[in-house]
Design a protein around this motif. Sequence first.
Motif, PDB file in Angstrom:
ATOM      1  N   ILE A 188     -11.695  -0.123  -5.328  1.00 33.35           N
ATOM      2  CA  ILE A 188     -11.380   0.160  -3.914  1.00 33.35           C
ATOM      3  C   ILE A 188     -11.576  -1.099  -3.083  1.00 33.35           C
ATOM      4  N   PHE A 189     -12.695  -1.799  -3.302  1.00 32.12           N
ATOM      5  CA  PHE A 189     -12.955  -3.039  -2.565  1.00 32.12           C
ATOM      6  C   PHE A 189     -11.899  -4.095  -2.890  1.00 32.12           C
ATOM      7  N   ARG A 190     -11.519  -4.156  -4.157  1.00 32.41           N
ATOM      8  CA  ARG A 190     -10.513  -5.136  -4.596  1.00 32.41           C
ATOM      9  C   ARG A 190      -9.190  -4.877  -3.894  1.00 32.41           C
ATOM     10  N   ARG A 232      -3.401   2.379   6.232  1.00 35.50           N
ATOM     11  CA  ARG A 232      -3.660   2.197   4.794  1.00 35.50           C
ATOM     12  C   ARG A 232      -5.047   1.575   4.593  1.00 35.50           C
ATOM     13  N   LEU A 233      -5.384   0.619   5.472  1.00 36.38           N
ATOM     14  CA  LEU A 233      -6.701  -0.013   5.422  1.00 36.38           C
ATOM     15  C   LEU A 233      -7.799   1.021   5.689  1.00 36.38           C
ATOM     16  N   PHE A 234      -7.527   1.889   6.680  1.00 38.89           N
ATOM     17  CA  PHE A 234      -8.480   2.949   7.023  1.00 38.89           C
ATOM     18  C   PHE A 234      -8.707   3.888   5.833  1.00 38.89           C
ATOM     19  N   GLU A 235      -7.598   4.276   5.162  1.00 40.00           N
ATOM     20  CA  GLU A 235      -7.703   5.192   4.007  1.00 40.00           C
ATOM     21  C   GLU A 235      -8.566   4.563   2.917  1.00 40.00           C
ATOM     22  N   ASN A 236      -8.393   3.245   2.735  1.00 34.32           N
ATOM     23  CA  ASN A 236      -9.184   2.539   1.722  1.00 34.32           C
ATOM     24  C   ASN A 236     -10.665   2.535   2.096  1.00 34.32           C
ATOM     25  N   VAL A 237     -10.940   2.204   3.380  1.00 35.14           N
ATOM     26  CA  VAL A 237     -12.334   2.177   3.850  1.00 35.14           C
ATOM     27  C   VAL A 237     -12.949   3.569   3.740  1.00 35.14           C
ATOM     28  N   LYS A 238     -12.122   4.600   4.048  1.00 33.41           N
ATOM     29  CA  LYS A 238     -12.601   5.985   3.989  1.00 33.41           C
ATOM     30  C   LYS A 238     -13.070   6.331   2.574  1.00 33.41           C
ATOM     31  N   LYS A 239     -12.276   5.875   1.572  1.00 34.62           N
ATOM     32  CA  LYS A 239     -12.653   6.146   0.172  1.00 34.62           C
ATOM     33  C   LYS A 239     -13.999   5.521  -0.168  1.00 34.62           C
ATOM     34  N   SER A 240     -14.192   4.240   0.229  1.00 34.38           N
ATOM     35  CA  SER A 240     -15.454   3.566  -0.101  1.00 34.38           C
ATOM     36  C   SER A 240     -16.609   4.182   0.673  1.00 34.38           C
TER      37      SER A 240
END
Length: 578
Positions: A188-190, A232-240
């Motif tokens: 996710i971070f990658r 899309r950035l928000f969705e990624n941050v949400k996952k982490s």
Amino acid sequence: MSDKRVSILKAFKTIIWPRRNLVFIGLALIIVSKAASFVAPLSLKYLMDDIIPNKDLEFLKILLGVVIIAILVQAVTSFLLTKILSVQAQYMISELRAQVQKKILSLPIRFFDNTKSGELVSRIMTDVEGVRNLIGTGLVQLVGGTITAVVSLILLLNISPSMTLFALIPLAIFAVIALKAFKIIRPIFRNRGKINAEVTGRLTETLGGIRVIKGFNAEEQEHMVFEEGVLRLFENVKKSLTATAFMTSSSTFLLGLATTGIMGMGGYKIMIDELTIGEFLTFTFLLGLMIAPIVQMSNIGSQLTEALAGLDRTEELMNMQPESNEEVRTLSLNGIRGDMIFDSVSFAYEEEKEVIHDISFSVNAGTVVALVGSSGSGKSTIAGLAASFLTQQSGKITVDGKDLSKVDLNSFRKHLGVVLQDDFLFEGTIRENILFPRPNASEAQLQEAVKAAYVDEFTDRFEDGLDTLIGERGIKLSGGQRQRIAIARAVLADPRILILDEATSNLDTESEALIQKSLSNLTEGRTTFVIAHRLSTIRKADQILVIENGRIAEQGTHESLIEKEGRYYNLFTYQARI
């Protein structure tokens, strides 16, 4: 898992080990700090079991003095840790940024054609930031936390083995959850770094092309594209965040269970005189000392995971093949005359899609060769090959008889000058832009270049003259003015080989007349490749190559090609009618 281990080992070898002296100082400081942190909980046993029951005021004063000294030691070591390691981490980030930027500048032109500049800015500025957690307090806290947890565990077992083993069960469950979570978080971070680079890239383009956006009333459209990117950035941050929140909640619940159990067991043991109140309080505090670093480790683990994901992306860039391969490009040019030969040269931007097919021609030193032909015929590709911006797939290009593909690029480009169709000017003054290829040139050399390109014709009208600020990419100047500055820059560089790509395309008739004079000064005695749509500008060329579909359709002087009445004749007479 193996990929992660390799990354940690590589990070240790390349980042931590070279700075081992600082890391060891950090470790020594944290050991002292952690040792001092045990003083307060261990003193509770003496306070509750000896001092208070015996009303021993002298011992109480000594105990309080020892505790105050321990607190002071913790404060001083904490300050020194931040000063030494955090500052070093920030210095290292700046060092890494410089290395990545240097590497990116060494990559071939083709890489830049396929990558957004804003994306590269993100790769340079953001991806390396995570390393502060490797050399900074993160790693040292991880080691210090481990030491604290082990020492606390030994002391806890000494007070009550049964209570300690009971407390370890939820901690073991939490450790399993944390390991699983880190496996999920790293990709996710990658991916976040990738999305962040794309969004930054688009934003940079948007700001650079603001006139086009406003001209076509496309603000809303651009806003939607950017909004989609930040979502899309928000969705990624949400996952982490979900993964880390699950870890935090698990730790709260499991450690809460452990605490409640210890309260029950401790209370029972005090009732049956297996445990004193002082021992119980000491046990509770030591349990806190053991648990705190374990919970903290989950947070540090997230930071280290983020750092390694950023390093993975940085590693990708650092492993790319640079433009100048030192093993292959072993020939060095001290000075050149400028004879160039293209021998059966072919080039393709993509495999099996050649844009230049088996081209052969020679250019004598100090002569002008003009490349003409319809748009997309391959003129700029030939110029790119001559400038060494591109490397041919087959055939050979020689400079003074030396194979250009084996020549050290720095030694060749010292003798190269370019004036491009959309020539790039840097933000700053006119003077700074002209001095760009030779910052240490004398005022006399600068003035000579200014006069040769007729830059003084318009700078004399400016209040600040050559010190006029021109804005980003020279936005405050007209196309003709920008072009003349670009030509002055090339004059000052004094190259042996010159590439002129549509050098007069942005000029009005009056400016063009001035520029034609300066170009004849500029090209004199230099090997020059001229790409021009305006055929009237190349009548004096020593040879003209008519390029069609990546091949030389015709070759000769202006007069001989007109006599032929072929493709060049048709192009020339068509333009003359217009």
